[in-house]
Design a protein around this motif. Structure first.
Motif, mmCIF file in Angstrom:
data_model
loop_
_atom_site.group_PDB
_atom_site.id
_atom_site.type_symbol
_atom_site.label_atom_id
_atom_site.label_comp_id
_atom_site.label_asym_id
_atom_site.label_seq_id
_atom_site.Cartn_x
_atom_site.Cartn_y
_atom_site.Cartn_z
ATOM 1 N N VAL A 36 52.081 46.332 37.790
ATOM 2 C CA VAL A 36 51.159 45.284 38.239
ATOM 3 C C VAL A 36 51.757 43.880 38.320
ATOM 4 C CG1 VAL A 36 49.089 46.472 37.410
ATOM 5 C CG2 VAL A 36 50.410 44.989 35.852
ATOM 6 N N ALA A 37 53.031 43.746 37.983
ATOM 7 C CA ALA A 37 53.614 42.391 37.958
ATOM 8 C C ALA A 37 55.126 42.489 37.890
ATOM 9 C CB ALA A 37 53.101 41.620 36.738
ATOM 10 N N ARG A 38 55.768 41.341 37.995
ATOM 11 C CA ARG A 38 57.198 41.327 37.828
ATOM 12 C C ARG A 38 57.534 41.804 36.422
ATOM 13 N NH1 ARG A 38 58.880 36.963 36.922
ATOM 14 N NH2 ARG A 38 57.142 35.524 37.191
ATOM 15 N N VAL A 39 58.641 42.543 36.326
ATOM 16 C CA VAL A 39 59.050 43.073 35.016
ATOM 17 C C VAL A 39 60.304 42.310 34.572
ATOM 18 C CG1 VAL A 39 58.010 45.367 35.001
ATOM 19 C CG2 VAL A 39 60.058 44.989 36.357
ATOM 20 N N GLY A 89 56.862 49.519 42.660
ATOM 21 C CA GLY A 89 56.514 49.377 44.077
ATOM 22 C C GLY A 89 55.931 48.020 44.395
ATOM 23 N N TYR A 90 55.869 47.109 43.377
ATOM 24 C CA TYR A 90 54.988 45.954 43.533
ATOM 25 C C TYR A 90 55.676 44.614 43.661
ATOM 26 C CZ TYR A 90 51.064 42.810 42.869
ATOM 27 O OH TYR A 90 50.129 41.815 43.026
ATOM 28 N N GLY A 91 55.160 43.776 44.475
ATOM 29 C CA GLY A 91 55.469 42.355 44.522
ATOM 30 C C GLY A 91 56.951 42.028 44.486
ATOM 31 N N GLY A 92 57.265 41.061 43.605
ATOM 32 C CA GLY A 92 58.641 40.570 43.543
ATOM 33 C C GLY A 92 59.645 41.623 43.142
ATOM 34 N N ASN A 93 59.173 42.742 42.604
ATOM 35 C CA ASN A 93 60.103 43.817 42.213
ATOM 36 C C ASN A 93 60.567 44.605 43.440
ATOM 37 O OD1 ASN A 93 59.426 43.181 39.540
ATOM 38 N ND2 ASN A 93 57.729 44.662 39.577
ATOM 39 N N GLY A 153 63.096 40.437 49.758
ATOM 40 C CA GLY A 153 63.456 39.172 50.399
ATOM 41 C C GLY A 153 62.964 37.982 49.603
ATOM 42 N N LYS A 154 61.981 38.210 48.739
ATOM 43 C CA LYS A 154 61.300 37.096 48.070
ATOM 44 C C LYS A 154 62.101 36.592 46.870
ATOM 45 C CE LYS A 154 56.583 35.783 46.760
ATOM 46 N NZ LYS A 154 56.598 34.652 47.632
ATOM 47 N N LYS A 155 61.701 37.070 45.694
ATOM 48 C CA LYS A 155 62.345 36.538 44.488
ATOM 49 C C LYS A 155 63.812 36.957 44.387
ATOM 50 C CE LYS A 155 58.478 34.805 43.019
ATOM 51 N NZ LYS A 155 58.243 33.363 42.963
ATOM 52 N N CYS A 156 64.091 38.226 44.705
ATOM 53 C CA CYS A 156 65.440 38.760 44.494
ATOM 54 C C CYS A 156 66.451 38.071 45.405
ATOM 55 C CB CYS A 156 65.444 40.267 44.736
ATOM 56 S SG CYS A 156 64.432 41.179 43.562
ATOM 57 N N GLU A 168 64.970 27.025 45.514
ATOM 58 C CA GLU A 168 64.044 26.634 44.439
ATOM 59 C C GLU A 168 62.675 27.271 44.581
ATOM 60 O OE1 GLU A 168 64.994 24.936 41.830
ATOM 61 O OE2 GLU A 168 67.040 24.736 42.643
ATOM 62 N N HIS A 169 62.029 27.385 43.423
ATOM 63 C CA HIS A 169 60.685 27.975 43.340
ATOM 64 C C HIS A 169 59.674 26.872 43.628
ATOM 65 C CE1 HIS A 169 57.583 30.235 40.656
ATOM 66 N NE2 HIS A 169 57.511 30.638 41.902
ATOM 67 N N MET A 170 59.586 26.491 44.903
ATOM 68 C CA MET A 170 58.825 25.286 45.231
ATOM 69 C C MET A 170 57.949 25.482 46.464
ATOM 70 S SD MET A 170 61.565 22.199 44.832
ATOM 71 C CE MET A 170 62.240 21.710 43.246
ATOM 72 N N SER A 222 46.504 40.044 40.762
ATOM 73 C CA SER A 222 46.229 40.649 42.073
ATOM 74 C C SER A 222 46.543 39.628 43.162
ATOM 75 C CB SER A 222 44.763 41.081 42.153
ATOM 76 O OG SER A 222 43.909 40.001 41.833
ATOM 77 N N ARG A 223 46.893 40.128 44.327
ATOM 78 C CA ARG A 223 47.476 39.244 45.331
ATOM 79 C C ARG A 223 46.889 39.476 46.724
ATOM 80 N NH1 ARG A 223 51.506 35.376 43.492
ATOM 81 N NH2 ARG A 223 51.624 35.877 41.264
ATOM 82 N N PHE A 224 46.837 38.409 47.512
ATOM 83 C CA PHE A 224 46.651 38.549 48.952
ATOM 84 C C PHE A 224 48.020 38.337 49.602
ATOM 85 C CE2 PHE A 224 45.408 34.133 47.864
ATOM 86 C CZ PHE A 224 46.298 33.396 48.626
ATOM 87 N N PRO A 230 62.554 32.646 35.461
ATOM 88 C CA PRO A 230 62.784 34.061 35.812
ATOM 89 C C PRO A 230 63.607 34.261 37.077
ATOM 90 C CG PRO A 230 60.421 33.505 35.769
ATOM 91 C CD PRO A 230 61.169 32.236 35.835
ATOM 92 N N PHE A 231 64.007 33.139 37.724
ATOM 93 C CA PHE A 231 64.587 33.279 39.064
ATOM 94 C C PHE A 231 65.978 32.674 39.227
ATOM 95 C CE2 PHE A 231 60.565 34.852 39.918
ATOM 96 C CZ PHE A 231 59.556 33.928 39.685
ATOM 97 N N ILE A 232 66.539 32.100 38.139
ATOM 98 C CA ILE A 232 67.876 31.513 38.262
ATOM 99 C C ILE A 232 68.883 32.656 38.259
ATOM 100 C CG2 ILE A 232 69.546 29.897 37.277
ATOM 101 C CD1 ILE A 232 67.183 28.632 35.701
HETATM 102 O O1 LIG Z 1 55.762 39.416 42.284
HETATM 103 C C1 LIG Z 1 54.731 39.654 41.667
HETATM 104 O O2 LIG Z 1 54.359 40.774 41.387
HETATM 105 C C2 LIG Z 1 53.888 38.535 41.207
HETATM 106 S S1 LIG Z 1 54.857 37.178 40.866
HETATM 107 C C3 LIG Z 1 54.848 36.171 42.233
HETATM 108 C C4 LIG Z 1 54.368 36.572 43.460
HETATM 109 C C5 LIG Z 1 54.365 35.656 44.508
HETATM 110 C C6 LIG Z 1 54.837 34.393 44.301
HETATM 111 N N1 LIG Z 1 55.309 34.012 43.099
HETATM 112 C C7 LIG Z 1 55.308 34.859 42.073
HETATM 113 C C8 LIG Z 1 55.853 34.333 40.791
HETATM 114 O O3 LIG Z 1 55.833 34.987 39.762
HETATM 115 O O4 LIG Z 1 56.312 33.176 40.831
#
Ligand SMILES: O=C(O)CSc1cccnc1C(=O)O
Ligand SMILES: [Mn+2]
Length: 612
Positions: free
Chosen positions: A80-83, A220-224, A228-231, A249-251, A388-390, A468-470
């Motif tokens: 349900v979230a980043r691990v 299977g979820y989100g930033g994991n 292209g996003k966090k990773c 940056e996370h901005m 939960s996310r849109f 969590p992103f550096i």
């Molecule tokens: O990736 C997730 O499962 C939630 S975390 C997230 C999602 C979108 C934007 N930012 C974040 C974050 O943790 O900064």
């Protein structure tokens, strides 16, 4: 030499890119999918994938009258979230990961994960997603290719990044790209019934900064999984920025226009689930001011030839926290998702095929909750998961700035560092200079949220909201920020740098009541920021920077007494003296990696607080 494995689709590759073809073949031979699909990003593909996901029970199609071409998804409750505890920076030297990252030697991590990937896509389709973070028209497009066995990830990446045939064509035969391998880690045995949300109890989200690679397994979820996003855009991107002289940056990025028609651009770093999306899409409450959105989560900032810092949003969609989002807190987000073409994950489903989440006012009498159960207001549980996310196309945002697609980005006038503190940190303060601003960012502290697995409400250091992103040693990251303060471009002039401010929307009084109304009223803080840029706003020089006098903040129409405004702005030397050992303890984590200038900033703070 074994005969090449005959996997349907593997040889129908619409590209001559040798390195890409070799990587896809090697991966297919390791993971043994039933088929390989090269994603083209077309409407037909979206239709086919979403039909398939609806058929499998992974998605529920929403009522087209209410949310056209949109879908509801539920994850496994374990996914349900980043691990963060399973997220690794596998630099060659452990010291390059630093004390705030999990590390494993790249060779050990690759040996471990190769065995996890072996046969893991059996019974599934391997999708190849060519994508680009940022405009394809950039001088140096930032290409990635994600391999995944999740059709949900393909559908989400189509919203979140530029992807498909246009990217594959732009990749040509030899362009550089970041290979990003993902599997849900759930091979499907012949004849077995698939689950709606396949995942694994074994999760690794691994990054290899020197080789610019990403390997993700089990979630299977989100930033994991949307790699292209966090990773890519933050962890690998930050290592790229360190090496090439820019910032990932996370901005958020917003454009602010004053009543006089003057335009400013502001970036803001706030920890996860602390209101970046709301601020990025703000509806000002003060007359004549306008906010337009360029991005809500990630900013890449590079020096232009004129020596100013220019920001681009590498993303193509919004992946925002649903609970708490409604027409009062973020009307523009609601207008964006109302246009459809969106995915909603772990929110509640209404009986008439729409979505609902906490914060949307009175709940319907009956809902299907994020666990697929009947829910009523008497259920005593949340209908939607706090994370939960849109997931919705940014192009649908009614206040998207027309410069969003400019590959050169927009010139930044102000950087906001935002913490989430119930005490101590004033509503807004301006840093004394760049080095002091970096000190404010490096010591940013916040109460944890549901965006990551773990306890909520615990105060932790969250430097530049990037903890969590550096993608490398945070001490080196601080040094990189200090170096950026020397200016860049043909006109390396430090006067061209953005000014840095520290904001805290979340301060509370002794009864726990928020001291500041936040949301659209934060436009009043933006107004003061602009007036500081113009040299027209009063401020008090405090131990922690320049803070507005109560009169300098436009509070017309606000139901706040002068005492309440003063409380929101208060700087208690006693409270800040209590922060000093915590900052020292935080800095000591980095040993000799910490730039001496930050120790000097701490000494200067001590002196201003009368501490010898
Ligand atoms: O990736 C997730 O499962 C939630 S975390 C997230 C999602 C979108 C934007 N930012 C974040 C974050 O943790 O900064
Ligand atoms: Mn974020």
């Amino acid at each position: 030499m074994s005969a090449p494995v005959a996997i349907p689709g593997l040889d129908r590759a619409p590209t001559k890119h040798r390195r890409l073809l070799d990587w896809v073949r090697e991966t297919a031979e390791l993971t043994t999918p039933d088929a390989v699909v090269w994603c083209d990003g077309s409407d037909e593909e979206w239709q086919r994938l979403t039909d398939q996901l609806v058929e499998s029970g992974a998605l529920v199609r929403l009522n087209d009258e209410l949310k056209p071409n949109s879908f509801w998804a539920r994850t496994d409750p374990s996914d349900v979230a980043r691990v963060e505890e399973r997220t690794y920076i596998c630099s060659v030297d452990e010291s390059d990961a630093g004390p705030t990252n999990n590390w494993m030697a790249p060779s050990d991590m690759k040996s471990t994960m190769t065995e996890l990937y072996r046969g893991c896509m059996r019974g599934r389709t391997m999708y190849v997603i060519p994508f680009c973070m940022g405009p394809l028209t950039a001088e140096k497009p930032m290409f990635g290719v994600e391999i995944t066995d999740s059709a949900y990830v393909v559908a989400s990446m189509r919203i979140m990044a530029r992807m498909g045939s246009a990217v594959l064509d732009a990749l040509g035969g030899d362009a550089d790209f970041v290979p990003a391998l993902h599997s849900v880690g759930a091979p499907l045995e012949p004849g077995a019934e698939d689950v709606a949300w396949p995942c694994s109890d074994t999760k690794y989200i691994s990054h290899f900064p020197e080789t610019r690679e990403i390997w993700s397994f089990g979630s299977g979820y989100g930033g994991n999984s949307l790699l292209g996003k966090k990773c890519f855009s933050l962890r690998i991107g930050s290592a790229m920025g360190r090496d090439e002289g820019w910032l990932a940056e996370h901005m958020l990025i917003l454009r602010l226009t004053s009543p006089e028609g003057k335009v400013y651009h502001v970036t803001g770093a706030f920890p996860s689930a602390c209101g970046k999306t709301n601020l990025a899409m703000l509806e000002p409450t003060i007359p004549g001011w306008k906010v337009e959105t360029l991005g809500d989560d990630i900013a890449w900032m590079r020096f232009g030839a004129d020596g100013r810092l220019y920001a681009v949003n590498p993303e193509y969609g919004l992946f925002g926290v649903a609970p708490g989002t409604d027409y009062t807190t973020n009307p523009n987000a609601m207008r964006t998702i109302a246009k459809g073409n969106s995915l909603f994950t772990n929110v509640a489903l209404t009986d008439d095929g729409d979505i609902w989440w906490e914060g949307m006012g009175e709940p319907p009498a009956h809902l299907t909750d994020w666990k697929g159960r009947d829910w009523t207001p008497e259920s005593g549980e949340l209908s939607s998961h706090p994370n939960s996310r849109f997931c919705t196309p940014i192009k649908q945002c009614p206040i998207l700035a027309d410069s969003y697609e400019d590959p050169n980005g927009v010139p930044i006038d102000a950087i906001l560092f935002g913490g989430r503190r119930a005490t101590t940190v004033p509503l807004v303060s301006q840093s004394r200079d760049w080095a002091h601003g970096v000190f404010q960012g490096a010591t940013l502290s916040s109460e944890t949220t549901a965006a990551a697995v773990g306890q909520v409400g615990v105060v932790r250091r969250d430097p530049m909201a990037m903890l969590p992103f550096i993608g490398y040693n945070a001490g080196d990251y601080f040094r990189h920020w200090i170096e950026m303060g020397k200016g860049g471009g043909d006109a390396a002039d430090t006067d061209k740098l953005p000014k840095i401010f520290y904001v805290n929307w979340f301060r509370r009084d002794d009864d726990g009541k928020f001291l500041w109304p936040g949301f659209g009223e934060n436009s009043r803080v933006l107004k003061w920021v602009v007036e500081r840029l113009e040299g027209t706003a009063d401020a008090v020089d405090t131990a922690v920077g320049h803070v507005p006098t109560p009169e300098a903040l436009d509070t017309d129409g606000l139901d706040l007494t002068r005492e309440e405004v003063s409380a929101a702005l208060a700087v208690s030397d006693e409270e800040w003296r209590a922060e000093l050992p915590l900052i020292t303890e935080w800095f000591e984590k980095f040993g000799d990696k910490l730039p001496g200038v930050l120790w000097a900033e701490l000494d200067a703070l001590k002196a201003r607080l009368g501490v010898t």
